[in-house]
Scaffold this active site. Structure first.
Site, PDB file in Angstrom:
ATOM      1  CD  GLU A   1      10.340  13.618  10.984  1.00  0.00           C
ATOM      2  OE1 GLU A   1       9.193  13.257  11.255  1.00  0.00           O
ATOM      3  OE2 GLU A   1      11.062  13.031  10.180  1.00  0.00           O
TER       4      GLU A   1
ATOM      5  CD  GLU B   1      13.782   1.505   8.688  1.00  0.00           C
ATOM      6  OE1 GLU B   1      14.262   2.619   8.985  1.00  0.00           O
ATOM      7  OE2 GLU B   1      14.371   0.440   8.871  1.00  0.00           O
TER       8      GLU B   1
ATOM      9  CE  LYS C   1      -1.706   3.000   2.135  1.00  0.00           C
ATOM     10  NZ  LYS C   1      -1.526   4.450   1.801  1.00  0.00           N
TER      11      LYS C   1
ATOM     12  CB  CYS D   1      13.372   9.702   7.026  1.00  0.00           C
ATOM     13  SG  CYS D   1      14.333   8.580   6.018  1.00  0.00           S
TER      14      CYS D   1
HETATM   15  P1  NDP Z   1       2.566   8.863   7.300  1.00  0.00           P
HETATM   16  O1  NDP Z   1       2.953   8.192   8.559  1.00  0.00           O
HETATM   17  O2  NDP Z   1       1.470   9.840   7.321  1.00  0.00           O
HETATM   18  O3  NDP Z   1       2.141   7.798   6.167  1.00  0.00           O
HETATM   19  C1  NDP Z   1       2.962   6.724   5.788  1.00  0.00           C
HETATM   20  C2  NDP Z   1       2.076   5.658   5.181  1.00  0.00           C
HETATM   21  O4  NDP Z   1       1.213   5.146   6.199  1.00  0.00           O
HETATM   22  C3  NDP Z   1       1.173   6.165   4.058  1.00  0.00           C
HETATM   23  O5  NDP Z   1       1.055   5.158   3.071  1.00  0.00           O
HETATM   24  C4  NDP Z   1      -0.136   6.367   4.793  1.00  0.00           C
HETATM   25  O6  NDP Z   1      -1.268   6.362   3.974  1.00  0.00           O
HETATM   26  C5  NDP Z   1      -0.134   5.176   5.723  1.00  0.00           C
HETATM   27  N1  NDP Z   1      -1.054   5.282   6.839  1.00  0.00           N
HETATM   28  C6  NDP Z   1      -1.530   6.387   7.455  1.00  0.00           C
HETATM   29  N2  NDP Z   1      -2.412   6.039   8.432  1.00  0.00           N
HETATM   30  C7  NDP Z   1      -2.502   4.686   8.420  1.00  0.00           C
HETATM   31  C8  NDP Z   1      -3.248   3.723   9.179  1.00  0.00           C
HETATM   32  N3  NDP Z   1      -4.080   4.080  10.148  1.00  0.00           N
HETATM   33  N4  NDP Z   1      -3.095   2.408   8.891  1.00  0.00           N
HETATM   34  C9  NDP Z   1      -2.255   2.021   7.910  1.00  0.00           C
HETATM   35  N5  NDP Z   1      -1.529   2.875   7.158  1.00  0.00           N
HETATM   36  C10 NDP Z   1      -1.640   4.193   7.413  1.00  0.00           C
HETATM   37  O7  NDP Z   1       3.904   9.455   6.750  1.00  0.00           O
HETATM   38  P2  NDP Z   1       4.097  10.353   5.485  1.00  0.00           P
HETATM   39  O8  NDP Z   1       3.577   9.663   4.274  1.00  0.00           O
HETATM   40  O9  NDP Z   1       3.589  11.692   5.827  1.00  0.00           O
HETATM   41  O10 NDP Z   1       5.689  10.352   5.370  1.00  0.00           O
HETATM   42  C11 NDP Z   1       6.496  11.203   6.090  1.00  0.00           C
HETATM   43  C12 NDP Z   1       7.057  10.539   7.339  1.00  0.00           C
HETATM   44  O11 NDP Z   1       7.749   9.338   7.007  1.00  0.00           O
HETATM   45  C13 NDP Z   1       8.064  11.421   8.027  1.00  0.00           C
HETATM   46  O12 NDP Z   1       7.801  11.491   9.391  1.00  0.00           O
HETATM   47  C14 NDP Z   1       9.404  10.713   7.785  1.00  0.00           C
HETATM   48  O13 NDP Z   1      10.356  10.961   8.745  1.00  0.00           O
HETATM   49  C15 NDP Z   1       9.010   9.298   7.674  1.00  0.00           C
HETATM   50  N6  NDP Z   1       9.955   8.559   6.848  1.00  0.00           N
HETATM   51  C16 NDP Z   1      10.843   7.702   7.433  1.00  0.00           C
HETATM   52  C17 NDP Z   1      11.799   7.041   6.678  1.00  0.00           C
HETATM   53  C18 NDP Z   1      12.775   6.093   7.307  1.00  0.00           C
HETATM   54  O14 NDP Z   1      13.460   5.357   6.614  1.00  0.00           O
HETATM   55  N7  NDP Z   1      12.903   6.037   8.609  1.00  0.00           N
HETATM   56  C19 NDP Z   1      11.860   7.225   5.235  1.00  0.00           C
HETATM   57  C20 NDP Z   1      10.871   8.124   4.715  1.00  0.00           C
HETATM   58  C21 NDP Z   1       9.947   8.759   5.507  1.00  0.00           C
HETATM   59  P3  NDP Z   1      -1.806   7.703   3.262  1.00  0.00           P
HETATM   60  O15 NDP Z   1      -1.584   7.423   1.844  1.00  0.00           O
HETATM   61  O16 NDP Z   1      -3.252   7.791   3.616  1.00  0.00           O
HETATM   62  O17 NDP Z   1      -1.051   8.860   3.787  1.00  0.00           O
END
Ligand code: NDP
Length: 497
Positions: free
Chosen positions: A390, A255, A180, A289
């Site tokens: 962040e 992650e 997803k 990130c």
């Molecule tokens: P989110 O946590 O908002 O979303 C990440 C994914 O989770 C999306 O596909 C999102 O769907 C999905 N999601 C949201 N809510 C749920 C739920 N209740 N159940 C299942 N899936 C869900 O992060 P962002 O997309 O905003 O990305 C940015 C964040 O990711 C930053 O905080 C960043 O630091 C972190 N990040 C970490 C990395 C690492 O390697 N440690 C790498 C890249 C980013 P939807 O499409 O609806 O948003």
């Protein structure tokens, strides 16, 4: 060559492209100019549940999990070749979804192909090990098996890279999966499923649901037929995924974010420190990130370094993905733009000194995109909102330190622990500081490079588990101990009456 599918049948389930069960669709909009990129299917929970059933059946029938790991590796190598062949198409799709510069998407595609190549070569190299039983009459081995059905949830900032870090090792280990991607950036995940099918992945082994986290994503955390949920995204969502997964005691890999320190000692080469400080935070407008969002600089160098960073930040050219003059691009969405601006206003309200940026750029060409100026906020205080939270945008905060102990204490004073940098001309000091930082990756006199063969992941609340490297494959494997008695006979543990 694969094309992003405009017919809104973008769910890939059991080897077929299908629409959402209820026919819903979503428009994907380019963050650089507000133009329509494509229309995709909007999956609901029922679609994801169907994909889970398919992946479970595909796992149990053994058509993939039972193949030789060498054959699975060969498929990944074919995927890498197709990614290279279709690099231009992939990079364009990634840039349209994210607004990032085409050249950056092209770098990402090289890294993605390298990731598939790495796991393709690793597959089959390590089937397990023999264990010394201490007896000639017993043989014992630990073998590596797939975990089973994997749910994968990925974010929008490096859409296909984050997918590759999960899909490549999961397939290498013999798992089936449901992916997803972020609802904002699904195009390259759609292309990847076409590539996997072209490379020979059997139907049902890899499945894609495009849709929101709350609807299409949540079953991947909750469903009892998912054995592992692997999530990349924000801390808040990661906590939620963890809680949703707990009742079924499935494996959870997280992650999450980072609040990454970039420690600059006064003995660093000045121009190098400036250059890397800019790249550490302003690459991809800070939507990374591992962005070096906290500049922690030794007192003696503070004034000159910050002055020069501000001067250079004001020269950074902003533009859309296909603007050859642009050095950085837009933020992903209007909601994210607001979040970044709120962060800046809060940081200033609590005493941070805004040296540059803190607003949108002016001009007609920025009117339809979500652009934000490179921003520098000096003199932020430990424990403040600006240091704890962040921004995930182009915002650099600056703190000062006195000596080595002070630098380490400040750099570790965060609940995150993803990555950090150290700049110094003293190699011994660099090693001492690197060893004391509680962060999953430490760069010395550099920032941002990562290698598919080196583990990536977070200490503290930046995550659970590792991606990439041997441990990244291990996330998708179960260890099974098989012990055989070669001279079976009664043991007489209990006496016969
Ligand atoms: P989110 O946590 O908002 O979303 C990440 C994914 O989770 C999306 O596909 C999102 O769907 C999905 N999601 C949201 N809510 C749920 C739920 N209740 N159940 C299942 N899936 C869900 O992060 P962002 O997309 O905003 O990305 C940015 C964040 O990711 C930053 O905080 C960043 O630091 C972190 N990040 C970490 C990395 C690492 O390697 N440690 C790498 C890249 C980013 P939807 O499409 O609806 O948003």
């Amino acid at each position: 060559m694969p094309q992003a599918d405009n017919s809104a049948s973008t769910l890939f389930i059991d080897g077929e492209w299908v629409p959402a069960a209820d026919g819903r669709t979503r428009q994907i909009i380019c963050p650089a100019d507000g133009q329509l990129v494509t229309t995709v299917s909007e999956a609901g929970a029922a679609d994801t549940e169907r994909a889970i059933a398919v992946a479970r059946r595909a796992y149990e029938d053994g058509a993939w999990s039972g193949t030789s790991a060498w054959d699975r590796g060969d498929l990944l190598l074919r995927v890498a070749d197709i990614l290279v062949r279709d690099k231009a198409e992939y990079a364009r799709a990634e840039s349209l979804d994210t607004g990032k510069r085409l050249v950056e998407s092209e770098y990402d595609m090289d890294d993605i192909a390298a990731c598939f190549r790495y796991f393709g070569k690793l597959a089959g190299q390590d089937a397990g090990r023999l264990v010394d039983t201490g007896s000639p009459d017993a043989i014992s081995r630990v073998q590596h098996e797939p975990v089973g059905v994997c749910g994968m949830i990925t974010p929008w900032n490096f859409p296909l890279l984050q997918v590759a870090w999960k899909v490549a090792p999961a397939l290498a280990a013999g798992n089936t999966f449901i992916l997803k991607p972020s609802e904002l950036t699904p195009s390259t995940a759609i292309l990847l499923m076409k590539t996997l099918a072209e490379a020979g992945m059997p139907a049902g082994v890899g499945n894609l649901v495009t849709g929101t986290g709350a609807e299409a994503g949540q079953p991947l955390a909750e469903h009892p037929d998912i054995d592992l949920v692997s999530f990349t995204g924000g801390l808040h969502t990661g906590r939620k995924i963890s809680a949703l997964a707990a009742p079924t005691v499935k494996k959870v890999a997280l992650e999450l974010g980072g609040k990454n320190p970039n420690v600059v000692f006064a003995d660093s080469d000045f121009d190098t420190a400036v250059d890397f400080a800019l790249m550490a935070i302003f690459l991809h407008s800070g939507q990374v990130c591992s962005a070096g969002a906290r500049l922690i600089v030794q007192d003696e160098m503070h004034d000159a370094l910050v002055d020069e960073i501000v001067r250079r930040a004001e020269q950074i050219r902003i533009g859309g993905p296909f603007d050859s003059e642009a050095e950085t691009g837009p933020l992903i969405s209007p909601e994210h733009l607001r979040k970044v601006d709120d962060y800046v206003q809060e940081a200033v309200a609590e005493g941070g000194v805004l040296r540059t940026g803190g607003k949108r750029p002016e001009g007609e060409r920025f009117a339809n995109g979500h652009y934000y100026l490179p921003t520098v906020i000096d003199e932020v205080q430990q424990g403040s909102y600006a240091v704890i939270e962040e921004s995930f945008g182009p915002v650099l905060t600056v703190e000062r330190f006195t000596d080595e102990d002070d630098a380490v204490r400040i750099a570790n004073d965060t609940h995150y622990g993803l990555a950090g940098g150290v700049f110094t001309s003293d190699p011994a000091k660099a090693q001492r500081v690197a060893n004391r930082l509680r962060h999953g990756t430490v760069w010395i006199n550099d920032f941002h490079p990562y290698l598919p063969q080196a583990e990536w992941g977070g200490h503290k609340q930046s995550g659970i588990g590792r991606e990439l490297g041997r441990a990244g494959l291990g996330e998708y494997q179960e260890a099974k101990h098989v012990y055989q008695n070669l001279r079976p006979g009664p043991q007489h543990w209990f006496s016969e009456k």
